[in-house]
Motif scaffolding. Structure first.
Motif, short mmCIF file in Angstrom:
data_model
loop_
_atom_site.label_atom_id
_atom_site.label_comp_id
_atom_site.label_asym_id
_atom_site.label_seq_id
_atom_site.Cartn_x
_atom_site.Cartn_y
_atom_site.Cartn_z
N THR A 256 0.93 -1.03 -0.02
CA THR A 256 -0.11 0.12 -0.04
C THR A 256 1.08 1.28 -0.16
OG1 THR A 256 -1.78 -1.08 1.38
CG2 THR A 256 -1.85 1.23 1.11
N ILE A 257 0.57 2.20 -0.76
CA ILE A 257 1.17 3.28 -0.91
C ILE A 257 0.44 4.63 -0.40
CG2 ILE A 257 2.56 5.09 -2.30
CD1 ILE A 257 3.37 2.94 -4.14
N ALA B 99 3.58 0.10 -8.95
CA ALA B 99 2.90 -1.38 -9.01
C ALA B 99 2.23 -1.32 -7.54
CB ALA B 99 3.63 -2.30 -9.58
N PRO B 100 1.59 -0.53 -6.90
CA PRO B 100 1.17 -0.81 -5.54
C PRO B 100 -0.36 -1.82 -5.81
CG PRO B 100 0.35 1.47 -6.36
CD PRO B 100 1.49 0.82 -7.45
N ARG B 101 -0.68 -2.44 -4.84
CA ARG B 101 -1.75 -3.10 -4.82
C ARG B 101 -3.06 -2.10 -4.27
NH1 ARG B 101 -0.98 -8.57 -1.33
NH2 ARG B 101 -3.07 -8.77 -2.07
N ALA B 102 -2.55 -1.24 -3.57
CA ALA B 102 -3.69 -0.42 -2.98
C ALA B 102 -2.94 1.14 -2.71
CB ALA B 102 -4.18 -0.66 -1.72
N LEU B 103 -3.81 2.19 -3.05
CA LEU B 103 -3.28 3.65 -2.64
C LEU B 103 -4.21 4.02 -1.37
CD1 LEU B 103 -3.30 5.19 -6.05
CD2 LEU B 103 -1.32 4.30 -4.70
N ALA B 104 -3.62 4.78 -0.56
CA ALA B 104 -4.28 5.24 0.78
C ALA B 104 -4.07 6.82 0.54
CB ALA B 104 -3.88 4.67 2.12
N PHE B 105 -5.17 7.54 0.99
CA PHE B 105 -5.00 8.98 0.78
C PHE B 105 -6.17 9.66 1.75
CE2 PHE B 105 -6.45 7.24 -3.15
CZ PHE B 105 -7.98 7.84 -3.17
N LEU C 81 -2.98 4.59 10.38
CA LEU C 81 -3.52 3.48 11.03
C LEU C 81 -4.60 2.92 10.20
CD1 LEU C 81 -4.04 1.78 13.48
CD2 LEU C 81 -5.72 3.50 14.31
N ARG C 82 -5.35 3.24 9.35
CA ARG C 82 -6.51 2.60 8.56
C ARG C 82 -5.85 2.09 7.56
NH1 ARG C 82 -11.83 5.80 6.61
NH2 ARG C 82 -12.89 3.99 5.64
N ALA C 83 -4.61 2.56 6.88
CA ALA C 83 -3.81 1.75 5.67
C ALA C 83 -3.20 0.36 6.42
CB ALA C 83 -2.88 2.66 5.15
N ARG C 84 -2.91 0.53 7.72
CA ARG C 84 -2.31 -0.64 8.18
C ARG C 84 -3.32 -1.60 8.49
NH1 ARG C 84 1.26 0.43 13.14
NH2 ARG C 84 1.56 -1.99 12.96
N MET C 85 -4.78 -1.37 8.85
CA MET C 85 -5.71 -2.10 9.11
C MET C 85 -6.24 -2.82 7.60
SD MET C 85 -7.47 -0.06 12.14
CE MET C 85 -8.89 -1.40 12.37
N GLU C 86 -6.47 -2.08 6.78
CA GLU C 86 -7.26 -2.53 5.59
C GLU C 86 -6.36 -2.71 4.32
OE1 GLU C 86 -9.92 0.42 4.57
OE2 GLU C 86 -10.76 0.89 6.65
N GLY C 87 -5.21 -2.23 4.52
CA GLY C 87 -4.14 -2.51 2.96
C GLY C 87 -3.19 -3.60 3.17
N PRO C 88 -2.72 -4.19 2.10
CA PRO C 88 -1.80 -4.92 1.91
C PRO C 88 -0.22 -4.51 2.26
CG PRO C 88 -2.13 -4.52 -0.23
CD PRO C 88 -3.13 -3.66 0.55
N ASP C 89 0.56 -5.18 2.99
CA ASP C 89 1.74 -4.85 3.59
C ASP C 89 2.70 -4.94 2.21
OD1 ASP C 89 1.04 -4.45 6.01
OD2 ASP C 89 1.26 -6.34 6.64
N PRO C 90 3.89 -4.35 2.23
CA PRO C 90 4.12 -3.38 3.25
C PRO C 90 3.54 -1.92 2.97
CG PRO C 90 6.19 -3.58 1.54
CD PRO C 90 5.00 -4.51 1.08
N ILE C 91 3.66 -0.98 3.93
CA ILE C 91 3.03 0.28 3.93
C ILE C 91 4.39 0.93 3.50
CG2 ILE C 91 2.00 2.17 4.98
CD1 ILE C 91 0.21 -0.46 4.73
N SER C 92 4.13 1.91 2.32
CA SER C 92 4.82 2.76 1.93
C SER C 92 4.20 4.20 1.78
CB SER C 92 5.60 2.46 0.42
OG SER C 92 5.93 1.02 0.20
N ALA C 93 5.43 5.20 1.60
CA ALA C 93 4.81 6.56 1.57
C ALA C 93 5.19 7.34 0.11
CB ALA C 93 5.19 7.39 2.78
N GLY D 78 4.82 2.69 11.53
CA GLY D 78 4.85 1.47 10.74
C GLY D 78 4.86 1.55 9.38
N VAL D 79 5.38 2.68 8.87
CA VAL D 79 5.79 3.10 7.36
C VAL D 79 7.25 2.37 7.18
CG1 VAL D 79 5.78 4.61 5.31
CG2 VAL D 79 4.32 4.73 7.22
#
Length: 303
Positions: free
Chosen positions: A19-20, A113-119, A37-49, A83-84
């Motif tokens: 997730t980015i 190529a992220p599997r999800a985006l969070a914003f 926090l929401r990205a960590r709960m709902e998105g695939p790992d790893p969390i990137s920015a 956790g990023v």
């Protein structure tokens, strides 16, 4: 923790997956924290920015404030603590800032190529900030966080900045979720504090931080692995000799002189003590500093 620079004009790519997070994250305030926090709960790992490595207003005439709440190093440290794991860094050049949304999507986001985006729900991107969440939804699964409301308004970098400009560092801390902090190198000063019996550490700031309004603050200074109650002055030394630019200096209570000066100092602003005053002479200033010192020993450390 991994940092990946994405130079313009070259094939951009990363390890892919995960997730980015998208946004400026200046301040890494409570709204940003809720998004992570929401990205960590709902998105695939790893969390990137995906971040700009400096404030675009520092290098481009875009009409926004050049001062920041957090330097790049502050931002990475705080996001890493949430956790990023990975950071993609863009330089805010005319090339990147001039990309229309569709080109930014094609040249930057799709190759990662992220599997999800969070914003956040107000996220915009591309030239003229014309890129909207709807365009991102066409290409990626998205995790969208509503703006956080607190104390009668939205938590935002702009609102925190306005509180700091009024000297309301306690209000700013409530929106940040921690005291407002700046850091810099300790540099030689004019030694006026030493002559008064109140030696101070003068800061050369490591970033163009937004400083609270001029005045005297109670805070905490972090130095050499220890924390000291401190009197922090933001101002121009009106009694001793008015300076052209504001400076930050901190008097650390009970600081052992043998530990010396120099190195890095982190300063947290906990509360506003008083306006900066002009005294008729050094005796009046010395008496006021004694009163400040006693008050700083009594003031609470909570937000």
């Amino acid at each position: 923790m991994e940092r990946i620079l994405l130079p313009f004009g070259k094939a951009v790519s990363g390890p892919g997956g995960g997730t980015i997070l998208l946004g400026t994250f200046d301040g890494v305030h409570r709204g940003h924290q809720a998004l992570v926090l929401r990205a960590r709960m709902e998105g695939p790992d790893p969390i990137s920015a995906l971040l700009f490595d400096k404030n675009p207003a520092e290098v481009l005439p875009i009409g926004k404030r050049k001062e920041v709440l957090t330097s790049m190093e502050d931002k990475v440290r705080l996001l890493r603590g949430l956790g990023v794991e990975r950071f993609y860094l863009l330089s805010p050049t005319l090339d990147y800032m001039g990309l229309p949304p569709e080109e930014f999507l094609g040249k930057v986001l799709l190759p990662l190529a992220p599997r999800a985006l969070a914003f956040g729900e107000d996220y915009r991107f591309g030239k003229g900030a014309k890129g909207t969440p709807s365009l991102l939804r066409e290409h990626f699964p998205t995790i969208e966080s509503p703006l956080l409301e607190l104390e009668g308004g939205k938590v935002s970098t702009q609102r925190i900045g306005s509180l700091l400009e009024k000297g309301d560092v306690r209000g700013a801390a409530r929106l940040l979720g921690r005291p407002y902090e700046i850091q810099g190198k300790v540099v030689p000063g004019l030694r006026n504090g030493h002559r008064l019996g109140f030696p101070t550490m003068n800061l050369s700031l490591s970033a163009p931080y937004l400083l609270p309004k001029e005045g005297v603050y109670f805070g905490l200074s972090h130095r050499l692995g220890k924390i000291y109650r401190s009197i922090v002055n933001v101002g121009r030394n009106p009694t001793i000799g008015v300076l052209k630019e504001r400076k930050v200096e901190a008097h650390l209570l009970d600081y052992p002189e043998e530990e010396g000066y120099g190195g890095t100092l982190y300063v947290e602003f906990l509360s506003f003590m008083r306006e900066e005053k002009t005294f008729a002479g050094l005796d009046g200033l010395r008496k006021q500093l004694e009163m400040d010192k006693e008050e700083a020993r009594r003031l609470p450390l909570d937000l």
